[in-house]
Design a protein around this motif. Structure first.
Motif, PDB file in Angstrom:
ATOM      1  N   THR A 148       0.490  -1.279  -0.295  1.00 44.51           N
ATOM      2  CA  THR A 148       0.071  -0.222   0.164  1.00 44.51           C
ATOM      3  C   THR A 148       0.459   1.003  -0.209  1.00 44.51           C
ATOM      4  O   THR A 148       2.578   1.200   0.017  1.00 44.51           O
ATOM      5  CB  THR A 148      -0.781   0.291   1.411  1.00 44.51           C
ATOM      6  N   THR A 152      -3.117   5.518  -1.516  1.00 44.41           N
ATOM      7  CA  THR A 152      -4.058   4.861  -2.534  1.00 44.41           C
ATOM      8  C   THR A 152      -3.672   3.505  -2.235  1.00 44.41           C
ATOM      9  O   THR A 152      -2.703   2.694  -1.229  1.00 44.41           O
ATOM     10  CB  THR A 152      -4.207   4.436  -3.945  1.00 44.41           C
ATOM     11  N   SER A 153      -4.754   2.394  -2.434  1.00 41.46           N
ATOM     12  CA  SER A 153      -4.819   0.321  -2.454  1.00 41.46           C
ATOM     13  C   SER A 153      -5.298   0.694  -1.489  1.00 41.46           C
ATOM     14  O   SER A 153      -5.878   1.628   0.151  1.00 41.46           O
ATOM     15  CB  SER A 153      -3.106   0.111  -2.697  1.00 41.46           C
ATOM     16  N   SER A 154      -5.073  -0.753  -0.609  1.00 43.75           N
ATOM     17  CA  SER A 154      -5.629  -1.730   0.562  1.00 43.75           C
ATOM     18  C   SER A 154      -5.910  -2.759   0.367  1.00 43.75           C
ATOM     19  O   SER A 154      -4.605  -3.453  -0.107  1.00 43.75           O
ATOM     20  CB  SER A 154      -7.700  -2.078   0.089  1.00 43.75           C
ATOM     21  N   ASP A 412      -0.105  -1.454 -10.420  1.00 43.00           N
ATOM     22  CA  ASP A 412      -2.036  -2.583 -10.187  1.00 43.00           C
ATOM     23  C   ASP A 412      -2.103  -3.529 -10.671  1.00 43.00           C
ATOM     24  O   ASP A 412      -0.832  -4.032 -10.476  1.00 43.00           O
ATOM     25  CB  ASP A 412      -3.082  -1.286 -10.653  1.00 43.00           C
TER      26      ASP A 412
END
Length: 530
Positions: A148, A152-154, A412
Motif C-alpha cells: 500500500t 492509494t490501495s487497500s 495495479d
C-alpha cells in the motif's frame, strides 16, 4: 483433463510434497513439468495451511508468540537458521524440498547454503511458506514488489496482488507498504504467502515517528524489526551500508540518492552528524535475525538512479561495506544476500557482478533490473528486463521486477502481471545462457509443438497461455484454425515451417523411391548434391 494441472513429487518423507505445474501434451508427446509458485490456494481470511509446521516443531525452532513482547525463539541460545543447520552438515526438509524443485542432490543444496553462496529465506514464524532457494547455482529467481501507499490501495488489493504475482511465477514478494495500516497489511500478506516475504523495516519505523527521518533511532528501528520478525517476514532489506562518509559522494550525481531507505538513512546521518545507527548496531541486529531465521538483504541505498551515475564511487563504496557486513552476519549464522543496481548501461553490467562476487564473498546477488536506458517511462519493464537477462547470465541469483509504472505510480494488478512476465522471460533467458540443467527442455518442447502445428500444446506451454491463445484467436478464432498448418501472419501458402515440412516429406519420398530402385536393380544410386 485440464491441460495444465498441479502435481506433487514426494520426497523421503510423506510431508515433503513439492508442487509442479504439469502440462499434458497431445499425441504421444510426454508431459512437461514446470516450476510452480502459485501455492495451494486458500480463503484469504483464513490463510494457507502451515506446510512447514511439523518440520519447525521437530527441530524445536520454537516460534515466539506474536505481539507478546520479548521473542521466545532462541532463548536457549540456539540459532535456528538454515545456515547453522547446513554448517552442521544437516539436510533439512526445506533443503530436500528445494533440491527436488531444482533437480539437484540435497547435499548440493546444503553445501551451497553452508558456503554462503545460496540462501533459503524461511522465518520460523512463516510455516505457510514453500521453500525457494536463491543462489547463482540454481534457477534465477524473480521478486515482485507490492504494498500500500499513503495515497492509494487497500489490504484486500495487496493480498490479491500477492496471489496474482505468484500465479504468474513470482518466487518471492516484497511488501513495501507505507501509510497507516502497515502491520495489518503485512499480516494478511504473510499468512497468505506460499513464497518468501521481504520487507524494508525502515518504512514502518519512519511512520512511527511521524514521517520525520530526524526522529528515528536505533530503538524505534529495533522494535520494528522484532515486530516484523515475529510476524514471519523471511528477509529484510536494511540500509546498513549508507555510511556518513559516503553521503557526500552522491551530491554531484544527476539523480542523487534514489533509494527510499537510502535517502532516509542519509538524512538521519547528516542531521545528527553521526554514523548510521544500523551500521553501528549491526551485530545486535544479527542476533535478532538469528533467533527467527530472517535473511539479510543488504540494501544498496546508494544505487545509481540514472545511467549517468552508474558504477560511481558512492555505489562501490557502499558495496565494499556490504561485504564487510556479510562476514559479520555469517559469524552469527545469519543468511545474507546483497542488493544491487539500479540504472546501468549494458557495457557496465558485468563489472557490477564481478565486484559484488569478489567483495561480498560470493553471497547471492539480488538486483533491481538494471535499467539499461532512461528514455522509456511506461516501458521500464522492458528497459530493465534487458539488463536483468544480462546480469542474470553473469551470475545474479534473483531479479527484482520492474513494472510499467516504475517512476510513474503505484502498480495495479495488470502492471504486476506485466512486470512478472517480463522478468520470468529475463530469468529463463539467463538460465539458458548459463546452461542450467533442464532449462532448455521447456524451450525444446514448445519449439517442437510450434513446428508440428500443435497449437493447443504451444498455448499451454507458454508463460502466459491465455494471452498467447487470445493473440492467435484474434484473427483465426474458428476451431479448425487450432489444427491448421499456418497462422494469420503468413497464411496457408507462405508458412516457412509448412514449406519445410513439405520439403522433408518430398525428400523422404525421394529416398524411399531411390531405395526401392536400388533393391530392384542392385545398382548404385547417385544422389544430386543440390
Amino acid at each position: 483433463m485440464q491441460a495444465r494441472r498441479k502435481v506433487y513429487v514426494e520426497g523421503s518423507r510423506a510431508d515433503v510434497r513439492v508442487p509442479f505445474a504439469e502440462v499434458t501434451l497431445t499425441g504421444d508427446n510426454p508431459p512437461v513439468r514446470l516450476y510452480d509458485t502459485s501455492g495451494p490456494g486458500s480463503d484469504p481470511a483464513v490463510g494457507l495451511p502451515p506446510l512447514r509446521g511439523p518440520w519447525i516443531a521437530e527441530r524445536g525452532d520454537v516460534a515466539p508468540v506474536r505481539d507478546a513482547g520479548t521473542p521466545l525463539a532462541g532463548a536457549d541460545g540456539k540459532r535456528p537458521t538454515q545456515l547453522a543447520y547446513a554448517r552442521a552438515g544437516l539436510v533439512t526438509p526445506e533443503m530436500e524440498f528445494v533440491a527436488i524443485r531444482e533437480g539437484v542432490p540435497p547435499e548440493f543444496v546444503r553445501d551451497e547454503i553452508a558456503a554462503g553462496r545460496a540462501v533459503l529465506p524461511l522465518n520460523v514464524n512463516h510455516p505457510e511458506c514453500e521453500p525457494a532457494i536463491i543462489g547463482k547455482a540454481f534457477l534465477v529467481k524473480v521478486n515482485a514488489n507490492i504494498g500500500t501507499s499513503a495515497v492509494t490501495s487497500s489490504i484486500a488489493e495487496e493480498v490479491e496482488k500477492l496471489t496474482w504475482a505468484t500465479r504468474w511465477g513470482a518466487d518471492t514478494v516484497m511488501d513495501l507498504s507505507t501509510g497507516q495500516r502497515i502491520h495489518e497489511t503485512r499480516e494478511a500478506i504473510v499468512r497468505n504467502a506460499p513464497v518468501p516475504i521481504g520487507t524494508v523495516p525502515i518504512y514502518q519505523a519512519l511512520e512511527k515517528v511521524g514521517g520525520d527521518p530526524v526522529r528515528l533511532s536505533w530503538e524505534v528501528f529495533r522494535e520494528t524489526v522484532v515486530e516484523q520478525a515475529e510476524q514471519g517476514v523471511d528477509y529484510m532489506t536494511v540500509h546498513a551500508g549508507v555510511r556518513l562518509p559516503y553521503v557526500p559522494l552522491a551530491v554531484d550525481r544527476v539523480t542523487g540518492i534514489v533509494s527510499r531507505g537510502g535517502s532516509i538513512m542519509a538524512a538521519w546521518c547528516l542531521a545528527h552528524h553521526e554514523e548510521n545507527f544500523i551500521y553501528t548496531h549491526f551485530a545486535e541486529l544479527c542476533e535478532i535475525f538469528a533467533r527467527h531465521d530472517v535473511t539479510f538483504s543488504l540494501g544498496d541505498g546508494l544505487r545509481p538512479g540514472s545511467i549517468a551515475d552508474a558504477n560511481d564511487e558512492a555505489q562501490f563504496a557502499e558495496l565494499r561495506t556490504l561485504g564487510e557486513l556479510t562476514r559479520i552476519a555469517w559469524e552469527h549464522d545469519v543468511q545474507v544476500m546483497i542488493e544491487g543496481p539500479g540504472h546501468v548501461p549494458m557495457h557496465k553490467i558485468k563489472e557490477n557482478v564481478d565486484r559484488q562476487q569478489e567483495w561480498c564473498h560470493e553471497a547471492p546477488f539480488y538486483t533491481l533490473g538494471p535499467l539499461t536506458t532512461d528514455i522509456a517511462p511506461a516501458y521500464d519493464h522492458i528497459t530493465s528486463a534487458i539488463g536483468a537477462a544480462m546480469i542474470g547470465m553473469y551470475g545474479t541469483a534473483m531479479l527484482c521486477y520492474v513494472t510499467p509504472k516504475e517512476h510513474l505510480g503505484l502498480p495495479d494488478r495488470d502492471d504486476v502481471k506485466a512486470g512478472v512476465i517480463a522478468y520470468k522471460i529475463a530469468a529463463h533467458a539467463a538460465d539458458l545462457a548459463k546452461g542450467h540443467r533442464g532449462a532448455q527442455a521447456w524451450d525444446d518442447a514448445l519449439s517442437r509443438a510450434r513446428f508440428e502445428f500443435r497449437w493447443e500444446d504451444q498455448f499451454n506451454l507458454a508463460l502466459d497461455p491465455e494471452t498467447a491463445r487470445s493473440y492467435h484467436d484474434a484473427t483465426l478464432p474458428a476451431e479448425p484454425a487450432k489444427t491448421a498448418h499456418f497462422c494469420s501472419m503468413c497464411g496457408p501458402k507462405f508458412c516457412s515451417m509448412k514449406i519445410t515440412q513439405e520439403l522433408a516429406d518430398y525428400a523422404a519420398r525421394g529416398m524411399r523411391d531411390k531405395s526401392a530402385e536400388f533393391r530392384s536393380t542392385g545398382s548404385r544410386v547417385h544422389l544430386p548434391l543440390a
